[in-house]
Write a protein that holds these residues in place. Structure first.
Motif, short mmCIF file in Angstrom:
data_model
loop_
_atom_site.label_atom_id
_atom_site.label_comp_id
_atom_site.label_asym_id
_atom_site.label_seq_id
_atom_site.Cartn_x
_atom_site.Cartn_y
_atom_site.Cartn_z
N GLU A 61 0.83 -1.21 0.00
CA GLU A 61 0.00 0.00 0.00
C GLU A 61 0.86 1.26 0.00
O GLU A 61 1.91 1.32 0.66
CB GLU A 61 -0.91 0.03 1.24
CG GLU A 61 -1.93 -1.07 1.30
CD GLU A 61 -2.79 -0.94 2.56
OE1 GLU A 61 -3.60 0.01 2.63
OE2 GLU A 61 -2.62 -1.76 3.48
N ILE A 62 0.41 2.27 -0.74
CA ILE A 62 1.09 3.57 -0.75
C ILE A 62 0.72 4.33 0.53
O ILE A 62 -0.44 4.38 0.93
CB ILE A 62 0.69 4.39 -1.98
CG1 ILE A 62 1.11 3.66 -3.25
CG2 ILE A 62 1.31 5.78 -1.93
CD1 ILE A 62 2.60 3.50 -3.42
N ASP A 63 1.73 4.92 1.17
CA ASP A 63 1.51 5.73 2.37
C ASP A 63 1.23 7.17 1.93
O ASP A 63 2.13 7.86 1.45
CB ASP A 63 2.73 5.67 3.28
CG ASP A 63 2.51 6.39 4.60
OD1 ASP A 63 1.65 5.94 5.38
OD2 ASP A 63 3.20 7.41 4.84
N LEU A 64 0.00 7.64 2.10
CA LEU A 64 -0.39 8.94 1.57
C LEU A 64 0.36 10.11 2.22
O LEU A 64 0.77 11.05 1.51
CB LEU A 64 -1.91 9.13 1.70
CG LEU A 64 -2.75 8.18 0.84
CD1 LEU A 64 -4.24 8.49 1.01
CD2 LEU A 64 -2.35 8.28 -0.63
N ASP B 23 10.53 16.60 -3.06
CA ASP B 23 11.11 15.93 -4.23
C ASP B 23 11.70 14.57 -3.91
O ASP B 23 12.37 13.96 -4.75
CB ASP B 23 12.17 16.79 -4.90
CG ASP B 23 11.57 18.02 -5.59
OD1 ASP B 23 10.34 18.03 -5.78
OD2 ASP B 23 12.33 18.95 -5.92
N CYS B 24 11.53 14.10 -2.67
CA CYS B 24 11.95 12.76 -2.27
C CYS B 24 11.15 12.39 -1.03
O CYS B 24 10.43 13.23 -0.47
CB CYS B 24 13.46 12.71 -1.97
SG CYS B 24 13.93 13.71 -0.54
N VAL B 25 11.24 11.14 -0.61
CA VAL B 25 10.55 10.70 0.62
C VAL B 25 11.56 10.76 1.76
O VAL B 25 12.49 9.95 1.81
CB VAL B 25 9.99 9.27 0.47
CG1 VAL B 25 9.24 8.88 1.74
CG2 VAL B 25 9.07 9.18 -0.75
N PRO B 26 11.42 11.71 2.67
CA PRO B 26 12.44 11.89 3.72
C PRO B 26 12.41 10.76 4.76
O PRO B 26 11.35 10.25 5.11
CB PRO B 26 12.07 13.23 4.36
CG PRO B 26 10.60 13.40 4.09
CD PRO B 26 10.35 12.72 2.77
N SER C 153 8.82 6.03 4.29
CA SER C 153 9.03 5.42 2.98
C SER C 153 7.71 5.56 2.23
O SER C 153 6.68 5.88 2.82
CB SER C 153 9.43 3.95 3.09
OG SER C 153 8.30 3.11 3.16
N ILE C 154 7.74 5.34 0.93
CA ILE C 154 6.53 5.49 0.12
C ILE C 154 5.51 4.40 0.43
O ILE C 154 4.33 4.51 0.11
CB ILE C 154 6.89 5.50 -1.38
CG1 ILE C 154 5.73 6.06 -2.22
CG2 ILE C 154 7.28 4.10 -1.84
CD1 ILE C 154 5.41 7.50 -1.94
N TRP C 155 5.97 3.33 1.12
CA TRP C 155 5.10 2.19 1.42
C TRP C 155 4.54 2.29 2.84
O TRP C 155 5.27 2.58 3.77
CB TRP C 155 5.85 0.86 1.25
CG TRP C 155 6.58 0.75 -0.04
CD1 TRP C 155 7.93 0.81 -0.24
CD2 TRP C 155 6.00 0.55 -1.33
NE1 TRP C 155 8.22 0.68 -1.57
CE2 TRP C 155 7.06 0.51 -2.26
CE3 TRP C 155 4.69 0.40 -1.78
CZ2 TRP C 155 6.85 0.33 -3.63
CZ3 TRP C 155 4.48 0.23 -3.15
CH2 TRP C 155 5.54 0.19 -4.04
N LYS C 156 3.29 2.03 2.98
CA LYS C 156 2.65 2.03 4.31
C LYS C 156 3.24 0.93 5.19
O LYS C 156 3.48 -0.19 4.72
CB LYS C 156 1.13 1.83 4.17
CG LYS C 156 0.37 1.98 5.47
CD LYS C 156 -1.14 1.87 5.25
CE LYS C 156 -1.68 3.10 4.56
NZ LYS C 156 -3.18 3.09 4.51
N HIS C 157 3.53 1.29 6.44
CA HIS C 157 4.11 0.38 7.45
C HIS C 157 5.58 0.04 7.20
O HIS C 157 6.14 -0.83 7.87
CB HIS C 157 3.31 -0.93 7.56
CG HIS C 157 1.84 -0.73 7.76
ND1 HIS C 157 1.32 0.05 8.77
CD2 HIS C 157 0.77 -1.21 7.05
CE1 HIS C 157 0.00 0.05 8.69
NE2 HIS C 157 -0.36 -0.70 7.65
#
Length: 234
Positions: A27-30, A40-43, A47-51
């Motif tokens: 799942e994508i983490d909103l 411009d990045c996921v700090p 992470s971009i993924w949930k959990h």
């Protein structure tokens, strides 16, 4: 990267490893997606993924009895000291040289990414200073003159006496390069310099196994033109 799914700890140096496990939700983490659009990045530690989380630098994770605990094992020390500007310049030079010299110790062929900027040229200077033979340097040139800095890289290589290699980045590289980059990144990143960097790494790998770079030093050595403009504006 690590995450707990139905009481099971999954971890790996890339999200690809976690994705192979049947418990990984995908799942994508909103909130992380929002952070990506802002930065411009996921700090870290998101992470971009949930959990799924990224372990911060200089830290470790303990998993015990179904519970996770993060601990930091090192922090930089910021303490004030009194020294003159010439003393500070001399000590900084000694510290950077020692840092580069230590990283020249390698069991495999080693080179330096050289863009011609202050950061990579500084690394290449100290690398060549501590080498008994010409070091291998590598750079990317562009057909578009507004992007091309190859003249600075060639100038630095000539002055330092390195064995310099150059490849030209063109639009014809994109069809093969973009799928490869997206596969390597795992998470979204909006910095387009990753494309020529990937090409640089690929052609560097044909000559050496390890390459030193200067990323991050522009902030320390005022390498960006905006820093210089701010000086004159003040």
């Amino acid at each position: 990267y690590w995450g707990v799914f139905r009481g099971t700890l999954l971890f790996g140096s890339e999200p690809k490893a976690l994705m192979q496990h049947p418990l990984f939700s995908g799942e994508i983490d909103l909130p992380s997606l929002q952070a990506y659009f802002a930065n411009d990045c996921v700090p870290t530690p998101r992470s971009i993924w949930k959990h799924v989380h990224k372990l911060p630098p200089a830290s470790y994770l303990v998993w015990k009895d179904g519970q996770t605990t993060e601990s930091v094992f090192w922090r930089p020390r910021f303490t004030e000291c009194s020294m003159s500007f010439p003393e500070a310049v001399r000590e900084l030079g000694q510290l950077v040289e020692e840092s580069v010299r230590k990283r020249l110790i390698s069991d495999v062929p080693l080179g330096v990414f050289l863009s011609g900027g202050i950061d990579s040229t500084t690394v290449a200077y100290f690398a060549q200073k501590n080498s008994s033979r010409p070091i291998e340097t590598f750079s990317i040139a562009f057909e578009e003159k507004s992007f091309d800095e190859s003249s600075y890289a060639n100038m630095a290589a000539k002055v330092l006496g390195t064995s310099h290699h150059e490849q030209v980045f063109t639009a014809k590289h994109l069809p093969d390069l973009m799928p490869q980059v997206f596969d390597l990144l795992d998470e979204p990143m909006a910095d387009p310099s990753i494309l020529p960097t990937c090409l640089l790494s690929s052609f560097t790998k044909k000559s050496v196994t390890v390459a030193l770079g200067g990323d991050g030093a522009d902030e320390l050595f005022a390498g960006y033109p905006t820093f210089q403009a701010d000086r004159f504006a003040g």
